[in-house]
Design an enzyme around this catalytic site. Structure first.
Site, PDB file in Angstrom:
ATOM      1  CD  GLU A  17     -19.045 -36.763 -41.194  1.00 11.52           C
ATOM      2  OE1 GLU A  17     -18.329 -37.212 -42.007  1.00 11.52           O
ATOM      3  OE2 GLU A  17     -18.880 -36.545 -39.945  1.00 11.52           O
ATOM      4  CG  ASP A 201     -14.672 -37.670 -51.420  1.00 11.50           C
ATOM      5  OD1 ASP A 201     -13.494 -37.544 -51.721  1.00 11.50           O
ATOM      6  OD2 ASP A 201     -14.891 -37.496 -50.331  1.00 11.50           O
TER       7      ASP A 201
END
Length: 231
Positions: A17, A201
């Site tokens: 990230e 997700d």
């Protein structure tokens, strides 16, 4: 509309990230603390410090306090991926926080209520949020940008039943593991903050497989938005 702070703190939980942000902002100096590296530099005359805090609320809180206390960051932006808790928020969509809640906090006063505090809901900074909305609308495909509550807890959510509870209880758009702790520390220090999360997700029974296969692409969206805000 641009950012104008003494020093911007950027915090993410995972290497995936943060790595592209550090590289593209050319944060070439680093200082080790809290078993991680704090990368710093100057971008467009704006000082920036970026850190991978590690997973979970305690790691996030410790790194946030260090950004504020040690490096003098007067604004903190959290980026990363999250699981959706709203059917309209799909993979690779981006959520900007209006407010943050600790969904796993329960002192028998109601879900998310932090006992003996004057608030349990941490509000994002309007200036940061407005800038992120402006840049996001210009940068992202139509329908990819969402604005609303984000929830955090020391749990990887992978149950449709749990996602429904989070949505019904908090009105959340997504769930992750650090944002509310960062917001909590910023609130205690009177430092403006914003959480920017892209969806890897749907926080359901397929969440783990989806997270592993989708996180890199999802990270690209938060990175692009953050760079647009700073640039």
């Amino acid at each position: 509309m641009t950012l104008a702070y003494k020093r911007i703190g950027i915090i993410a939980a995972l290497d995936e990230e943060l790595a592209d942000i550090v590289e593209k902002l050319q944060l070439n100096e680093a200082e080790e603390a809290l078993h991680t590296l704090f990368h710093f530099g100057t971008v467009h005359e704006q000082q920036v410090v970026a850190v991978k805090c590690g997973v979970g609320k305690v790691n996030a809180a410790a790194a946030t306090q260090h950004l504020i206390e040690k490096f003098g960051c007067d604004c903190v932006i959290n980026v990363g991926v999250a699981g959706s808790t709203n059917d309209d928020v799909r993979k690779n969509h981006v959520v900007l926080s209006t407010d943050l809640h600790e969904h796993d906090m329960d002192c028998l006063e109601g879900p998310g209520v932090i006992s003996r505090m004057d608030t349990s809901v941490f509000l994002s900074d309007k200036t940061l949020l407005d800038l992120a909305k402006l840049k996001g609308k210009a940068l992202l495909p139509e329908g990819f940008l969402h604005v609303g509550p984000i929830v955090s807890g020391d749990q990887f959510v992978s149950s449709k039943e749990k996602t429904m509870w989070l949505s019904e209880t908090f009105g959340s758009l997504c769930t992750e593991m650090e944002g509310a702790a960062i917001a909590h520390v910023c609130y205690l220090n009177s430092v403006p903050f914003l959480v920017i999360r892209s969806i890897s997700d749907m926080a359901d029974e397929d969440a783990l497989d989806s997270f592993e296969s989708s996180k890199d692409e999802a990270v690209d969206y938060t990175t692009a938005l953050l760079l647009a805000m700073i640039g």
